[in-house]
Design an enzyme around this catalytic site. Sequence first.
Site, PDB file in Angstrom:
ATOM      1  N   HIS A   2      22.151  -3.023 -26.947  1.00  0.00           N
ATOM      2  CA  HIS A   2      22.309  -1.270 -26.736  1.00  0.00           C
ATOM      3  C   HIS A   2      22.256  -1.668 -25.008  1.00  0.00           C
ATOM      4  CE1 HIS A   2      19.392  -1.448 -30.437  1.00  0.00           C
ATOM      5  NE2 HIS A   2      20.791  -0.295 -30.885  1.00  0.00           N
TER       6      HIS A   2
ATOM      7  N   ASP B 203      -9.727  -4.355  -4.252  1.00  0.00           N
ATOM      8  CA  ASP B 203      -9.393  -4.149  -3.502  1.00  0.00           C
ATOM      9  C   ASP B 203      -9.799  -2.570  -3.243  1.00  0.00           C
ATOM     10  OD1 ASP B 203      -7.565  -1.689  -2.485  1.00  0.00           O
ATOM     11  OD2 ASP B 203      -5.453  -2.566  -3.323  1.00  0.00           O
TER      12      ASP B 203
ATOM     13  N   SER C 184       0.333  -0.720  -0.454  1.00  0.00           N
ATOM     14  CA  SER C 184      -0.273   0.161  -0.134  1.00  0.00           C
ATOM     15  C   SER C 184       0.710   1.001   0.090  1.00  0.00           C
ATOM     16  CB  SER C 184      -0.663   0.125   1.110  1.00  0.00           C
ATOM     17  OG  SER C 184      -2.181   1.140   1.409  1.00  0.00           O
TER      18      SER C 184
END
EC number: 3.1.-.-
Length: 558
Positions: free
Chosen positions: A507, A430, A355
């Site tokens: 890269h 949630d 959280s």
Amino acid sequence: MAKLLSCVLGPRLYKIYRERDSERAPSSVPGTPTSVTNPHSSSWDTYYQPRALEKHADSILALASVFWSISYYSSPFAFFYLYRKGYLSLSKVVPFSHYAGTLLLLLAGVACLRGIGRWTNPQYRQFITILEATHRNHSAENKRQLANYNFDFRSWPVDFHWEEPSSRKESRGGPSRRGVALLRPEPLHRGTADTFLNRVKKLPCQITSYLVAHTLGRRMLYPGSVYLLQKALMPVLLQGQARLVEECHGRRAKLLACDGNEIDTMFVDRRGTAEPQGQKLVICCEGNAGFYEVGCVSTPLEAGYSVLGWNHPGFAGSTGVPFPQNEANAMDVVVQFAIHRLGFQPEDIILYAWSIGGFTATWAAMSYPDISAVILDASFDDLVPLALKVMPDSWRGLVTRTVRQHLNLNNAEQLCRYQGPVLLIRRTRDEIITTTVPEDIMSNRGNDLLLKFLQHRYPRVMAEEGLRVVRQWLEASSQLEEASIYSRWEVEEDWCLSVLRSYQAEHGPEFPWSVGEDMSADGRRQLALFLAQKHLNNFEATHCTPLPAQNFQMPWHL
């Protein structure tokens, strides 16, 4: 007489822990009875048993403390009422001050009676002897004996100082007493000249924002810092503390942060076990009403990891107030303690946050780039949308300004500064970090955290087609629907891995990557879904359901 005074002024003693056989040793403090150094050999219960005088005096002082706390929180309303009734005149205040002085003298007398009760108790006398010896001499033996007691943490000696690492003493790049570096929000009105007149015009708004943040705002954001809640949770916290010390062999420590706040920590060392994950340290960052005694530390503990838990400033044994600057200062000294005192390399440290703990975890990831991995459970991208959700629409401007200036929890911005492996855990039901209702999974701010993170690391892949298909995947209401979207676009995981590995070989690993620049729309969709699925796990639960150990997985990396 000196011992009696020490008993009067000494801290409250809650519990005497059971010692493990391997830790029993003769006391180095003169006059220590065997029954204290070896609690198993005595008939004393592990919970400290105060005598009647101390017990009743403690109850009176605790009640007075609760009344004082209630008076403190209600004081603005009380002063307003007294002012309206005309009770704030000198003729009314003087008698009241006499009553207050008499009450304070009575409470001082009660404290003296409590001290006499402690003085007659051999358990407390032995505890205060060990505490005083530890303050005089911070030897390992004295600290070991003191660790057998759970008492008011304000009297615990400091174990680690923020300036202790030699590299910080020699370097000017570390934190100062003003605090560690934070990312500052951009001005709300770009291009406006910051003249004296403009600053004067902004002053009333700034004062209002400051007052809101330091009164209502901070307590709404971090209810765990409210004294009355901590008082109600005290038995549960003591029980959790005992479990960590007696069953998990945890070691408590007090850390001094650069702002002067004292941070309460608990370390459980699993490096001596046969499990390989014990060599890794999980630093746990709790939620806005979470404490390490009963918080998310249980998940990595059950999974076999070494664990370092800590309490926010103003929570339980930690001092201060939980504003973003203080939170980051606390996290900084916790990480320094893990590296320089506990002996873990940054590459062996995992940050696990639940959280609102995502703020300190992402700050540490940004500030310590060599940290192994970050796991964010039920976290969010930015505080502003969640703050607007619970406040009236007419307060939108005030709320936005207050959050940006004083409570700026910019998790996504900080996470994008980290180059290592990341895993996000989204709670599908949630009720806290959704901006509408729990059933509307697309209003879960964990989605926005994932999208901002992927858009930063893979901007070409997450352009248009990639962004659109990931949103569809996030909107899926079940695992079956997720799998259907995944198979509809025929995601070839081997191909995705080969593309990413070849780009990394050519890269380098530094983000952001330009992979996907010359790719077809179908290729970008496949790659976007693959990356989203690797960085986000769903957990079918509400916000406060503990995460099972089997769901605690290390983030994916190439």
